[in-house]
Design a protein around this motif. Structure first.
Motif, PDB file in Angstrom:
ATOM      1  N   UNK A   1       0.821  -1.202   0.000  1.00 24.56           N
ATOM      2  CA  UNK A   1       0.000   0.000   0.000  1.00 24.56           C
ATOM      3  C   UNK A   1       0.862   1.262   0.000  1.00 24.56           C
ATOM      4  N   UNK A   2       0.431   2.256  -0.806  1.00 23.59           N
ATOM      5  CA  UNK A   2       1.096   3.556  -0.865  1.00 23.59           C
ATOM      6  C   UNK A   2       0.060   4.651  -0.608  1.00 23.59           C
ATOM      7  N   UNK A   3       0.438   5.630   0.203  1.00 22.81           N
ATOM      8  CA  UNK A   3      -0.412   6.794   0.456  1.00 22.81           C
ATOM      9  C   UNK A   3       0.443   8.040   0.245  1.00 22.81           C
ATOM     10  N   UNK A   4       0.230   8.688  -0.904  1.00 19.21           N
ATOM     11  CA  UNK A   4       1.078   9.803  -1.313  1.00 19.21           C
ATOM     12  C   UNK A   4       0.306  11.110  -1.206  1.00 19.21           C
ATOM     13  N   UNK A   5       0.808  12.026  -0.396  1.00 19.45           N
ATOM     14  CA  UNK A   5       0.161  13.335  -0.237  1.00 19.45           C
ATOM     15  C   UNK A   5       0.394  14.174  -1.493  1.00 19.45           C
ATOM     16  N   UNK A   6      -0.677  14.829  -1.975  1.00 22.46           N
ATOM     17  CA  UNK A   6      -0.570  15.713  -3.146  1.00 22.46           C
ATOM     18  C   UNK A   6      -0.238  17.143  -2.744  1.00 22.46           C
ATOM     19  N   UNK A   7      -0.365  17.439  -1.457  1.00 21.11           N
ATOM     20  CA  UNK A   7       0.065  18.745  -0.948  1.00 21.11           C
ATOM     21  C   UNK A   7      -0.838  19.916  -1.290  1.00 21.11           C
ATOM     22  N   UNK A   8      -2.079  19.646  -1.684  1.00 19.45           N
ATOM     23  CA  UNK A   8      -3.006  20.750  -2.018  1.00 19.45           C
ATOM     24  C   UNK A   8      -4.437  20.264  -1.814  1.00 19.45           C
ATOM     25  N   UNK A   9      -5.378  21.199  -1.974  1.00 23.12           N
ATOM     26  CA  UNK A   9      -6.795  20.879  -1.771  1.00 23.12           C
ATOM     27  C   UNK A   9      -7.624  21.195  -3.012  1.00 23.12           C
ATOM     28  N   UNK A  10      -6.965  21.257  -4.168  1.00 18.53           N
ATOM     29  CA  UNK A  10      -7.658  21.529  -5.428  1.00 18.53           C
ATOM     30  C   UNK A  10      -8.255  20.235  -5.960  1.00 18.53           C
ATOM     31  N   UNK A  11      -9.583  20.145  -5.918  1.00 21.36           N
ATOM     32  CA  UNK A  11     -10.260  18.907  -6.284  1.00 21.36           C
ATOM     33  C   UNK A  11     -10.013  18.533  -7.740  1.00 21.36           C
TER      34      UNK A  11
END
Length: 395
Positions: A32-42
């Motif tokens: 499993x990988x959980x990578x943060x995108x660092x923003x809240x732009x849907x």
């Protein structure tokens, strides 16, 4: 509709006033990988999710940052059973030596300089040039596989030069030494469960490797055609898994004497024991080890007979031979075949070499009449000239 491979999740900030998107997915190894995108732009997050989804469906895995220790485990996991268990152990040891020399850095940051540092460190630690060159080849292979798998653009160790290794002279037993070895093998027969004289005879006749001989079963021998087959073994109730080095299978000739000796051995063996050269008591012990789960694929190559090398050294000592090993019987048999007119490519087939370079390196230099033929060629080319210049009266 196909199952979605990448999920878009949200994670709240510590103060609970905002959130960021992250991708949640399983890679090709079900990790499993959980990578943060660092923003809240849907909208942007959905585009990134779609892009990662396409990569996974196409088998494209984006290179990730990994320390060398993790890179080692990742590489061996991908390689799996494509290489032998013992080879994996060697490769692991070499990479650990590399990590000790350059540090547990990111594999993507390895450079040519790190290769040179590793090379010098091996030599400073007392490794021979040959051992150092072998370790470098193994480390270089790790990075080459990373290139092939799309993890790296280029092999950082591609141009690191290996230390020069002098070629070793191939050890071949003389006719007298072979006779003495056979006589000495009978002297220790009462102290060993292994029938050494027969094993040595078949080794000379067929030029088979030790592991090939010890994993031979009776069905490999065709008494009518006078041949012996070198073939891999499956894991069954009677036999254990074993792989042939380099090639899958080859058939070798047996002499009339070898056939008579094998017929006699088969008549003496209890019914139901499949292995030719393995004594029944040792076979029973190995079966117990298998039931306990203490027998591995590597064991089938190096642990079939306990103290094998020590016993053969004892035979050499009794024969008055200071230096030698069991594998020299194979070299001796192959060199005799070559000297008796077998072509070099035929020899490669008999030897079971995957590459002709192996045959070239080890056996072409031991042709019995090589020096004599060279002398005859020089004499024929310069004999008359030298005879006219240096006549008997000058000496």
């Amino acid at each position: 509709m196909s199952k979605q491979l990448v999920n878009l999740r949200t994670r709240s900030s510590r103060d609970g006033q905002s959130f960021t998107y992250y991708l949640d997915y399983l890679d090709e190894f079900n990790k499993r990988h959980r990578i943060s995108l660092g923003h809240s732009n849907r909208r942007k997050a959905e585009r990134q999710r779609t892009h990662k989804e396409q990569e996974l469906r196409m088998g494209i895995i984006e290179p990730e940052s990994m320390k060398l220790s993790k890179f080692l485990e990742n590489s061996l996991l991908r390689t799996g059973s494509q290489i032998r268990e013992s080879t994996q152990v060697e490769y692991r040891a070499s990479m650990n030596d590399f990590i000790n020399a350059v540090g547990n850095i990111d594999y993507q940051n390895v450079t040519h300089r790190h290769g040179e540092v590793f090379l010098q460190n091996c030599l400073d630690e007392g490794n021979s040039p040959a051992t150092t060159a072998k370790k470098l080849r193994q480390i270089r292979r790790f990075f080459q596989l990373a290139v092939q798998r799309g993890q790296l653009d280029d092999n950082p160790l591609k141009y690191v030069k290996s230390p020069k290794v002098p070629k070793k002279k191939v050890r071949v037993y003389t006719t007298d030494e072979c006779s003495n070895i056979l006589e000495s093998s009978r002297k220790i027969q009462k102290k060993s469960v292994l029938q050494w004289d027969l094993l040595i005879t078949i080794a000379l006749v067929t030029a088979m490797r030790k592991s090939e001989l010890l994993n031979t079963v009776w069905s490999d021998i065709d008494f009518e055609k006078k041949t012996i087959e070198v073939s891999p073994k499956r894991d069954t109730e009677e036999t254990w898994e074993w792989h042939v080095k380099d090639t899958d299978c080859r058939i070798l000739p047996l002499t009339d004497l070898a056939i008579r000796l094998l017929i006699q051995l088969q008549a003496e063996r209890p019914v139901g024991y499949p292995y030719v050269f393995l004594p029944p008591q040792r076979y029973d012990h190995i079966q117990k080890l298998r039931k306990r789960g203490s027998w591995t694929l590597s064991s089938a190559r190096i642990k079939v007979i306990n103290n094998f090398t020590r016993q053969f050294k004892r035979i050499l000592t009794l024969a008055g031979i200071d230096k030698g090993e069991f594998h020299d019987l194979r070299r001796t048999g192959l060199s005799r075949m070559l000297a008796r007119g077998l072509s070099k490519y035929d020899l490669m087939t008999i030897a079971g070499h995957a590459k002709f370079e192996t045959t070239q390196q080890f056996y072409l230099a031991v042709e019995d009449n090589l020096v004599g033929r060279a002398r005859d060629a020089v004499t024929e080319g310069f004999g008359d000239i030298l005879a006219r210049t240096w006549h008997a009266g000058d000496f």
